[in-house]
Enzyme design. Sequence first.
Site, PDB file in Angstrom:
ATOM      1  N   ASP A 267       0.869  -1.162   0.000  1.00  0.00           N
ATOM      2  CA  ASP A 267       0.000   0.000   0.000  1.00  0.00           C
ATOM      3  C   ASP A 267       0.917   1.226   0.000  1.00  0.00           C
ATOM      4  O   ASP A 267       2.132   1.112   0.104  1.00  0.00           O
ATOM      5  CB  ASP A 267      -0.950  -0.028   1.214  1.00  0.00           C
ATOM      6  CG  ASP A 267      -2.180   0.838   0.984  1.00  0.00           C
ATOM      7  OD1 ASP A 267      -3.220   0.593   1.611  1.00  0.00           O
ATOM      8  OD2 ASP A 267      -2.100   1.763   0.141  1.00  0.00           O
TER       9      ASP A 267
HETATM   10  C1  GLC Z   1      -4.349   4.259  -0.142  1.00  0.00           C
HETATM   11  C2  GLC Z   1      -5.243   3.095   0.229  1.00  0.00           C
HETATM   12  C3  GLC Z   1      -5.312   2.035  -0.820  1.00  0.00           C
HETATM   13  C4  GLC Z   1      -5.216   2.667  -2.190  1.00  0.00           C
HETATM   14  C5  GLC Z   1      -3.821   3.233  -2.317  1.00  0.00           C
HETATM   15  C6  GLC Z   1      -3.624   3.924  -3.664  1.00  0.00           C
HETATM   16  O1  GLC Z   1      -3.600   4.669   0.956  1.00  0.00           O
HETATM   17  O2  GLC Z   1      -4.991   2.455   1.473  1.00  0.00           O
HETATM   18  O3  GLC Z   1      -6.554   1.330  -0.626  1.00  0.00           O
HETATM   19  O4  GLC Z   1      -5.463   1.707  -3.198  1.00  0.00           O
HETATM   20  O5  GLC Z   1      -3.508   4.136  -1.270  1.00  0.00           O
HETATM   21  O6  GLC Z   1      -4.417   5.063  -3.751  1.00  0.00           O
END
Ligand code: GLC
Length: 727
Positions: A267
């Site tokens: 993430d």
């Molecule tokens: C965010 C979220 C994740 C998302 C990623 C990209 O922090 O936790 O669900 O897909 O970043 O935006």
Amino acid sequence: MKISIPLFSVFLAALLAGCSPKDDTEKKIDGLLGKMTLHEKVGQMNQLSGGEWLVESAAKGEVGSILNCVDPKEINAVQRAAVEDSRLGIPILVSRDVIHGFRTMFPLPIGQAATFDPELVRKGAAIAAREAVSSGVKLTFSPMLDIARDPRWGRVAEGSGEDPYLDAIMGEAMVKGYKEGGLASCVKHFVGYGAAEGGRDYNSTLLTERALRNVYFPAFKKAINAGAETLMTSFNDNDGIPSTGNKWLLTDILRDEWGFDGMVVTDWNSSGEMIAHGFASDLKHATEISVNAGVDMDMMSYGFISFIEELVKEGKIKESRIDDAVRNILRLKFRLGLFDNPYVDETAVDAYAPDALEAAKQTALESAILLKNDGVLPLKKGRTILVTGPLADAPYEQMGTWAFDGEADHTVTPLDALKDKFNVIYEPGLSYSRDNSTAGILKARAASSRAEAIVVFVGEEAILSGEAHSLSSLNLQGAQSELISAMASTGKPVAVVVMAGRPLTIERDLENCGAMLYSFHPGTMGGEALAELLCGEAVPSGKTPMTFLRTAGQAPMYYNHNNTGRPNTGTETLLEDIPIAAGQTSLGCTSYYLDSGYGPLFPFGYGLSYSSFEYSNLTLDKSKYSAGDTIMVGFDLENTGEYDATEVAQLYVRDLVGSVARPVKELKRFGRITLKAGETKHVTFELPVSELAFWNADMEFTVEAGEFQLWVAGNSAEGEALSFNVI
Ligand code: GLC
């Protein structure tokens, strides 16, 4: 009879068998990998947020994937740099959070789960994919499969609620829909993120291996079996180990046990965040931990591109691990056809096509949950109604969280749509959901004098749910409850429509209205759908995908809980009834809250209709089953009301005694059954005994013999139990 097959056909079959497309791809990967420098390999493992400003990195082969760029021109510019200017011409993987639609916004995923209609959810995902791919996106960070048992957690909006079976069915439907539209999926967040202590986002979790295997893993495994191409690691630490550095999760389970051959991405900076977790001493250490745990791609920590070459030279990361990671990345790019066709057609952007808008409206129709109706709904078309509340005409808020690419000017609000059905008087009462000013309430109250009925649209602004937006109180914000109460004081029929990203605690508001329709931010076509439901052109069929609490203090509360040794008896004494100087044990010693009792406001799977349904004649084909059997569960369902309507029939099972305590109920089947007024249908659910298996005291996945009970009903709290045995 002797069949002779010419030798040539045997040879041809063997030749073809040896050159399946899959093997052909592996050969291409091997060929490319063999040419790559370590620096170029590491470049593939680097995912950066942005567009045209990444052209230079792409030309140097230092970025393998980008996110948060949806401008086809910018995407093509980065792609040209990668394909035409970098040494090996490896195309860029373009990714985006397409969570519940791309341009045409569908209801939030929690609302889509409320439809209990996987076929419709699949269709919506395919449309979202079509729109996203037309802009150049090839990977979405969806479906979010986190089991959510605590509505204080703002991200319940993005998932399919509290039940592992519903979660798995919906996740599978989205993966299949995205694939149909040419979009790769990213199942997230692996794992257990929704169990954040206190419902506070990013907080620690403490889930045992058995809880993971019985509750949190199933949806991920089903989605991977359905062909999910990638997986995202979660922010949380579970029992002190951040998922992004958890080798047991990312290698032992995901690769060795489940055989996942897709790509694992972190993430956003979740690798770098292991420093804050106190699990890594610095970014280089975090990088070493993540890569060795099994991560293939680094979203925005910059650790991989900065330190992997050093770590390999120091022998802290084997280059074979890097090769495996790059294989997973290249395999995805080959399978997506990026090497053959890396560019997006800048003239063919697809958005808001009629079928997309129709599917979005149908999903909003089926996702609405009728929580109460004293006869106020449906409202007779043509009547004069007062429309009030901060969500009546809030095109941006109505789309909900994670609507990055939705366009508010395409939203049809309830106010827009109700004007075609009724003679509408409009007084917002409040300007936004947190508005505490009461001046507008007085104006709305005054306007009500000219109306025959009142519809109040309340709920949450989009910003109040979603990532990092946890709440410790779940009551309606601002003066919304006061607005509802003021409308109730007019003595006119009042219907309340709630648009929110989570189940709110709306018990006090229920007392001030004759009907309540709950619509998890319903998206672009939500207004049309709600107008059709309010005037009876459509009949509500949605069911609660999460338990609705009386107070936030009850969280976490969910239907598929264990019974405990002192289950509630339903006769407990509540606060206001406790005698003065009551004896210490006089209230009994069972599991409940003195101030809010035991049960929720509404159970999982609950939802009313304008019609009514009766379940009868529940039968089983046998009373004793062995492991290889399939249980045939028959029942009659009658539409006893005056409207043609759809009921979501649900089958629950309980394993009465296990080598570990088992939940009091578990959803095992559901189906949407449409009946004309007065019609009766005989329905059969088929349930293989093998689906009663669970991870037991010896950590074996097995069905344990013994007595079971099952129910078929319209929600998790109703129905007559029927017993059977597994021998
Ligand atoms: C965010 C979220 C994740 C998302 C990623 C990209 O922090 O936790 O669900 O897909 O970043 O935006």
